[in-house]
Scaffold this motif. Structure first.
Motif, PDB file in Angstrom:
ATOM      1  N   TYR A   1       0.767  -1.202   0.162  1.00 18.50           N
ATOM      2  CA  TYR A   1      -0.030  -0.033   0.063  1.00 18.50           C
ATOM      3  C   TYR A   1       0.878   1.247   0.012  1.00 18.50           C
ATOM      4  CZ  TYR A   1      -4.331  -2.355   0.931  1.00 18.50           C
ATOM      5  OH  TYR A   1      -5.444  -3.241   0.934  1.00 18.50           O
TER       6      TYR A   1
ATOM      7  N   MET B   1      -6.401  -1.087  -8.764  1.00 20.20           N
ATOM      8  CA  MET B   1      -7.318  -1.755  -7.715  1.00 20.20           C
ATOM      9  C   MET B   1      -6.415  -1.728  -6.437  1.00 20.20           C
ATOM     10  SD  MET B   1     -10.280  -2.432  -8.580  1.00 20.20           S
ATOM     11  CE  MET B   1     -10.981  -3.179  -7.298  1.00 20.20           C
ATOM     12  N   LEU B   2      -5.209  -1.986  -6.422  1.00 19.22           N
ATOM     13  CA  LEU B   2      -4.331  -2.051  -5.299  1.00 19.22           C
ATOM     14  C   LEU B   2      -4.261  -0.491  -4.918  1.00 19.22           C
ATOM     15  CD1 LEU B   2      -2.272  -3.590  -3.351  1.00 19.22           C
ATOM     16  CD2 LEU B   2      -0.648  -2.737  -4.951  1.00 19.22           C
ATOM     17  N   TRP B   3      -4.116   0.519  -5.765  1.00 22.83           N
ATOM     18  CA  TRP B   3      -3.904   1.803  -5.287  1.00 22.83           C
ATOM     19  C   TRP B   3      -5.416   2.384  -4.749  1.00 22.83           C
ATOM     20  CZ3 TRP B   3      -6.517   6.023  -8.254  1.00 22.83           C
ATOM     21  CH2 TRP B   3      -6.047   7.285  -7.777  1.00 22.83           C
ATOM     22  N   LEU B   4      -6.547   1.851  -5.058  1.00 24.93           N
ATOM     23  CA  LEU B   4      -7.690   2.336  -4.674  1.00 24.93           C
ATOM     24  C   LEU B   4      -7.987   1.865  -3.314  1.00 24.93           C
ATOM     25  CD1 LEU B   4     -10.123   1.805  -7.781  1.00 24.93           C
ATOM     26  CD2 LEU B   4      -9.616   4.053  -6.922  1.00 24.93           C
ATOM     27  N   ARG B   5      -7.713   0.357  -3.080  1.00 26.89           N
ATOM     28  CA  ARG B   5      -7.690  -0.094  -1.827  1.00 26.89           C
ATOM     29  C   ARG B   5      -6.736   0.574  -0.794  1.00 26.89           C
ATOM     30  NH1 ARG B   5      -7.461  -5.067  -4.536  1.00 26.89           N
ATOM     31  NH2 ARG B   5      -5.283  -5.408  -3.985  1.00 26.89           N
ATOM     32  N   ALA B   6      -5.672   1.095  -1.148  1.00 27.54           N
ATOM     33  CA  ALA B   6      -4.695   1.492  -0.237  1.00 27.54           C
ATOM     34  C   ALA B   6      -5.229   3.081  -0.166  1.00 27.54           C
ATOM     35  CB  ALA B   6      -3.488   1.710  -0.993  1.00 27.54           C
TER      36      ALA B   6
ATOM     37  N   GLU C   1      -8.367   3.958   0.236  1.00 27.87           N
ATOM     38  CA  GLU C   1      -9.521   3.846   1.047  1.00 27.87           C
ATOM     39  C   GLU C   1      -8.939   3.541   2.550  1.00 27.87           C
ATOM     40  OE1 GLU C   1     -13.243   3.938   2.480  1.00 27.87           O
ATOM     41  OE2 GLU C   1     -12.478   4.457   0.564  1.00 27.87           O
ATOM     42  N   GLN C   2      -7.842   2.704   2.663  1.00 30.04           N
ATOM     43  CA  GLN C   2      -7.410   2.435   3.934  1.00 30.04           C
ATOM     44  C   GLN C   2      -6.484   3.707   4.508  1.00 30.04           C
ATOM     45  OE1 GLN C   2      -7.997  -0.606   5.635  1.00 30.04           O
ATOM     46  NE2 GLN C   2      -6.905   0.115   7.309  1.00 30.04           N
TER      47      GLN C   2
END
Length: 211
Positions: free
Chosen positions: A162, A192-197, A199-200
């Motif tokens: 992340y 997708m990894l960027w979006l999850r990162a 959001e976290q």
């Protein structure tokens, strides 16, 4: 702004440091430690990052800032941070010169002090942009300095992938195709990894602000 806010805490520490408190100076530099690590890392390519850690560059800069603090002429935390960044740029240049092999051209022509200085400033502004609101005000710059330090502390607690995808996309400003190549993923997976990162990061940062 609350008396216990990071910006007021930094101002109080700077006042005590100017009065001769070395412990306050150390605590003041500590406020910016994680932020400066991210800025340094954004200016190091993979071959350099494998030889020298961003932490080493920041710690060397802190040592020099502590040693030369009597030469600091600013009065605000913002001026102090700008002074730290200037020291950081000089140390980055020395690191590049020591560790990058100049096979075909002189490294001084490849990476100049001015280029590093622009890169550090650009990374700093990109870092700030992650938290900027749509409303500007006279206190925006103060909030930006305060938020950078807080955001970096939260970023440092995220999983390594992340942190890396946020650094590559948001701080280095790379396109998703390049981010994907650096991380050995498809463009879709990198996005997708960027979006999850992100959001976290938002969740963790909001939790820090509310406490």
């Amino acid at each position: 702004m609350d008396a216990s806010s990071p910006s007021n805490a930094a101002a109080a520490l700077l006042d005590r440091a100017n009065a001769g408190s070395t412990s306050s100076l150390g605590r003041l530099m500590g406020l910016y430690s994680e932020y400066l690590k991210f800025v340094v890392s954004s200016q190091m390519d993979d071959r350099l990052r494998h030889r020298v850690s961003a932490s080493d560059v920041v710690q060397e800069s802190f040592y020099e800032a502590h040693r030369d603090f009597a030469a600091f002429r600013g009065e605000s935390p913002q001026e102090f941070l700008a002074w730290l960044r200037r020291i950081l740029v000089n140390n980055l240049m020395r690191v590049v010169e020591r560790n990058v092999t100049a096979a075909k051209r002189d490294v001084r022509r490849e990476v100049s002090l001015e280029r590093l200085r622009r890169g550090v400033e650009q990374s700093s502004w990109r870092f700030s942009a992650m938290l900027e609101s749509d409303v500007d005000s006279p206190s925006t710059n103060l909030r930006r300095q305060e938020s950078n330090a807080e955001l970096a502390e939260v970023l440092a607690k995220l999983p390594a992938d992340y942190r890396r995808v946020i650094r590559l996309r948001n701080i280095e400003g790379l396109a998703f195709a390049e981010v994907a190549s650096r991380m050995d993923r498809t463009s879709g997976a990198a996005r997708m990894l960027w979006l999850r990162a992100l959001e976290q990061l938002r969740l963790e940062y909001s939790g820090e602000i509310e406490e």
